[in-house]
Design a protein around this motif. Structure first.
Motif, PDB file in Angstrom:
ATOM      1  N   SER A  51       0.828  -1.196   0.000  1.00  0.00           N
ATOM      2  CA  SER A  51       0.000   0.000   0.000  1.00  0.00           C
ATOM      3  C   SER A  51       0.868   1.255   0.000  1.00  0.00           C
ATOM      4  O   SER A  51       0.628   2.213  -0.729  1.00  0.00           O
TER       5      SER A  51
ATOM      6  N   GLY B 294       4.331   2.996  -3.914  1.00  0.00           N
ATOM      7  CA  GLY B 294       3.505   3.141  -5.106  1.00  0.00           C
ATOM      8  C   GLY B 294       3.947   4.346  -5.907  1.00  0.00           C
ATOM      9  O   GLY B 294       5.113   4.748  -5.880  1.00  0.00           O
ATOM     10  N   LEU B 295       2.983   4.925  -6.593  1.00  0.00           N
ATOM     11  CA  LEU B 295       3.299   6.088  -7.426  1.00  0.00           C
ATOM     12  C   LEU B 295       3.861   7.225  -6.585  1.00  0.00           C
ATOM     13  O   LEU B 295       4.649   8.036  -7.056  1.00  0.00           O
TER      14      LEU B 295
ATOM     15  N   ASN C  64       6.048   7.139  -4.363  1.00  0.00           N
ATOM     16  CA  ASN C  64       7.502   7.053  -4.224  1.00  0.00           C
ATOM     17  C   ASN C  64       8.221   7.315  -5.526  1.00  0.00           C
ATOM     18  O   ASN C  64       9.226   8.016  -5.565  1.00  0.00           O
TER      19      ASN C  64
ATOM     20  N   TYR D  28      -5.389   8.953  -8.542  1.00  0.00           N
ATOM     21  CA  TYR D  28      -4.393   7.884  -8.504  1.00  0.00           C
ATOM     22  C   TYR D  28      -4.607   6.931  -9.680  1.00  0.00           C
ATOM     23  O   TYR D  28      -3.672   6.475 -10.323  1.00  0.00           O
TER      24      TYR D  28
ATOM     25  N   PHE E 180       2.427  11.807   4.450  1.00  0.00           N
ATOM     26  CA  PHE E 180       1.141  11.141   4.601  1.00  0.00           C
ATOM     27  C   PHE E 180       0.794  10.326   3.366  1.00  0.00           C
ATOM     28  O   PHE E 180       0.388   9.172   3.452  1.00  0.00           O
ATOM     29  N   PHE E 181       0.975  10.966   2.215  1.00  0.00           N
ATOM     30  CA  PHE E 181       0.597  10.299   0.969  1.00  0.00           C
ATOM     31  C   PHE E 181       1.428   9.041   0.766  1.00  0.00           C
ATOM     32  O   PHE E 181       0.914   7.963   0.487  1.00  0.00           O
ATOM     33  N   SER E 182       2.737   9.194   0.917  1.00  0.00           N
ATOM     34  CA  SER E 182       3.620   8.080   0.608  1.00  0.00           C
ATOM     35  C   SER E 182       3.439   6.922   1.582  1.00  0.00           C
ATOM     36  O   SER E 182       3.549   5.759   1.201  1.00  0.00           O
ATOM     37  N   LEU E 183       3.166   7.222   2.839  1.00  0.00           N
ATOM     38  CA  LEU E 183       3.003   6.144   3.812  1.00  0.00           C
ATOM     39  C   LEU E 183       1.558   5.633   3.893  1.00  0.00           C
ATOM     40  O   LEU E 183       1.249   4.773   4.704  1.00  0.00           O
ATOM     41  N   SER E 184       0.677   6.192   3.075  1.00  0.00           N
ATOM     42  CA  SER E 184      -0.745   5.794   3.077  1.00  0.00           C
ATOM     43  C   SER E 184      -1.434   6.053   4.402  1.00  0.00           C
ATOM     44  O   SER E 184      -2.358   5.335   4.777  1.00  0.00           O
TER      45      SER E 184
ATOM     46  N   MET F  74      -5.913   8.550   6.298  1.00  0.00           N
ATOM     47  CA  MET F  74      -7.281   8.357   5.804  1.00  0.00           C
ATOM     48  C   MET F  74      -7.874   7.009   6.190  1.00  0.00           C
ATOM     49  O   MET F  74      -9.010   6.711   5.850  1.00  0.00           O
TER      50      MET F  74
ATOM     51  N   ALA G 285      -6.516   3.874   5.416  1.00  0.00           N
ATOM     52  CA  ALA G 285      -6.169   2.711   4.593  1.00  0.00           C
ATOM     53  C   ALA G 285      -5.387   1.692   5.423  1.00  0.00           C
ATOM     54  O   ALA G 285      -5.678   0.490   5.402  1.00  0.00           O
TER      55      ALA G 285
ATOM     56  N   SER H 153      -1.312  -0.317  -4.211  1.00  0.00           N
ATOM     57  CA  SER H 153      -1.661   0.860  -3.409  1.00  0.00           C
ATOM     58  C   SER H 153      -3.126   1.217  -3.600  1.00  0.00           C
ATOM     59  O   SER H 153      -3.835   1.515  -2.643  1.00  0.00           O
TER      60      SER H 153
ATOM     61  N   SER I 169      -5.753  -0.455  -1.572  1.00  0.00           N
ATOM     62  CA  SER I 169      -5.874  -0.073  -0.160  1.00  0.00           C
ATOM     63  C   SER I 169      -6.662   1.225  -0.004  1.00  0.00           C
ATOM     64  O   SER I 169      -7.138   1.536   1.072  1.00  0.00           O
TER      65      SER I 169
ATOM     66  N   LEU J 129      -5.325  14.731   4.594  1.00  0.00           N
ATOM     67  CA  LEU J 129      -4.531  13.677   5.237  1.00  0.00           C
ATOM     68  C   LEU J 129      -3.882  14.169   6.530  1.00  0.00           C
ATOM     69  O   LEU J 129      -3.973  13.503   7.567  1.00  0.00           O
TER      70      LEU J 129
END
Ligand code: TRP
Length: 481
Positions: free
Chosen positions: A24, A27-28, A30, A111, A251-255, A258, A260, A346, A349, A421
């Protein structure tokens, strides 16, 4: 007491959970996003702030999210309901589940569009169009040809819609099957292969003439590039947006932020070390992002490319490398296939929390819930698609200086990564660290109160995480008005 197992099933082992959470996270965010926003905010200092955010904000919140999920054993919306009821806390905290689910729709919408670009590139690279560029000996000509392919794709809404649709269907197929089915196996092979391909690409990047410049750009700490904008006659204006962006990227990169990871935590079997799992996930995510930078910047510099070109960066640099390599088409195809897989593990998730909630209401099957959520998010995605072509000049918030060039895609990205996030993250941190009983925390973490790791975690989550996120947040919002 909480139930023993979620109605949606359970991961078959601790490693499967770690792989799924890492799938998760990696993904994109990174490989596609991290390099281009690092470039946008001037390199080294951004990377440093990002790493600090990962340690002080990302890791503690990831542990908190897994913990809450493990306790509630349901979708984020219901997990919050269950845990607030169990601990007799205010219904207010249930907003974490609702806000996260809403945010997920927005994130998934774009995404999936970018996931679609990566599928398009599997087709383009495998067709060999980039291997002919090696015959052109002029770098500028090569760069123009390569970016021409990307620009053509962006200018073509039909093609974008096609790939967006394909990506969304892929995501929906896995979510319908339940997260354990195909997912466990896909990730098991994908993660190691991704690392291998990345290391080979690092080898290629090292052979380029401007490797050192690329690495210097990424690691040389230059705070003025991050913190100041628009310098005139030695007078520069302070601009905190870079720090906000580094935090948003965390936040985005570690999911996280939100739900997930919370949803995945709900499928945890008993006796899993949350701290260990979170650490492994955070480390692998960070490693992939750093490797992506180490690959992309040297290639860009060596080919005279502008690094500050936004979302097109990966798509305009790597094909040049593949064009120059022997067996480049095969290798490039493999790379983009892995990128599709990384994006796919990703996106599922992001779709899982709302689907799990709808199933829990008892009114939907997994299939109908997935159809409703997937189609809604797909439709929202059209806004992103059009911001690259027919709505390219539509800048709804142009009257605010910060958003003067922001398209709908930029605004959705800003709203989700930089506002929703982090807001979700603060709420999770405060709820867990200040409002849950210590006994519950210790039970879920399977730790003793005397454990220094537990103390360090709780201290960070209580004081550093919320204050840090809050300050960055207020400072940047203040700059808006
Ligand atoms: N972390 C993923 C990436 O880096 C994207 C992602 C998956 C995500 N689930 C999420 C982002 C939940 C925010 C919230 O590509």
């Amino acid at each position: 007491m909480s139930q023993n197992m979620s109605v949606h099933g359970e991961w078959s082992s601790r490693w499967v959970f770690i792989l799924a959470a890492a799938g998760s996270a990696v993904g994109l965010g990174n490989i596609w996003k991290f390099p281009y926003i690092t470039a946008e905010y001037g390199g080294g200092a951004f990377v440093l702030i990002y790493l600090l955010c990962v340690l002080m904000i990302g890791l503690p919140i990831m542990m908190a999210e897994i913990l809450v999920g493990k306790r509630g054993k349901a979708s984020p919306i219901n997990t919050l309901k269950i845990v607030t009821q169990e601990t007799k806390r205010s219904n207010f905290w249930r907003i974490i589940g609702w806000m996260g689910t809403f945010c997920g729709f927005l994130i998934l919408s774009y995404y999936s569009v970018v996931g679609g670009w990566t599928i398009a590139y599997v087709v383009k690279v495998s067709s060999g169009i980039f291997s002919q560029i090696d015959n052109l000996h002029d770098k500028t000509l090569i760069a123009t040809q390569v970016s021409g392919v990307f620009n053509q794709l962006m200018a073509n809404p039909q093609e974008l819609i096609l790939w967006h649709t394909v990506f969304m269907i892929l995501t929906m197929v896995v979510v319908v099957g339940g997260v354990q089915g195909g997912l466990e196996k896909a990730i098991l092979y994908m993660m190691p292969s991704l690392f291998i391909v990345l290391f080979v690409l690092v080898g290629y990047a090292m052979s380029t003439e401007k490797f050192v410049e690329g690495i210097t750009f990424m690691f040389k700490i230059n705070f003025s590039a991050l913190l100041f904008s628009e310098c005139n006659n030695g007078y520069c204006t302070f601009n905190g947006q870079g720090i906000l962006a580094a935090m948003g990227q965390t936040f985005f990169s570690l999911s996280i932020g939100m739900g997930a990871i919370m949803a995945y935590g709900a499928y945890l079997p008993k006796h899993v070390s949350i701290a260990q799992a979170a650490t492994i996930v955070v480390l692998s995510d960070t490693l992939v992002a750093i490797l992506a930078g180490i690959i992309i910047f040297p290639i860009a510099f060596s080919n005279g490319l502008e690094v500050n070109q936004g979302p097109s960066l990966v798509f305009n640099t790597l094909p040049i490398a593949f064009g120059h390599m022997s067996y480049g088409s095969i290798f490039g195809t493999l790379f983009f296939i892995l990128l599709v897989l990384a994006a796919w593990t990703s996106s599922i998730s992001i779709l899982e929390p709302p689907v799990a909630w709808m199933v829990e209401t008892g009114k939907f099957t997994r299939l109908s819930a997935t159809l409703v959520c997937g189609i809604l998010s797909w439709a929202l995605g059209l806004l992103t698609i059009f911001s690259f072509n027919i709505l390219k000049d539509f800048k709804p918030l142009a009257e605010f200086a910060l958003f003067k060039d922001a398209t709908l895609f930029d605004l959705i990205d800003f709203l989700t990564s930089n506002i929703l996030l982090p807001l979700g993250g603060i709420l999770i941190a405060v709820f867990v660290a200040w409002f849950l009983p210590k006994a519950l925390l210790l039970e879920e973490l399977e730790m003793q109160e005397s454990n220094w790791l537990y103390r360090a975690w709780l201290f960070t989550l209580r004081y550093i995480t919320p204050v840090g996120v809050g300050l960055i947040f207020l400072k940047s919002i203040g700059a808006l008005t």
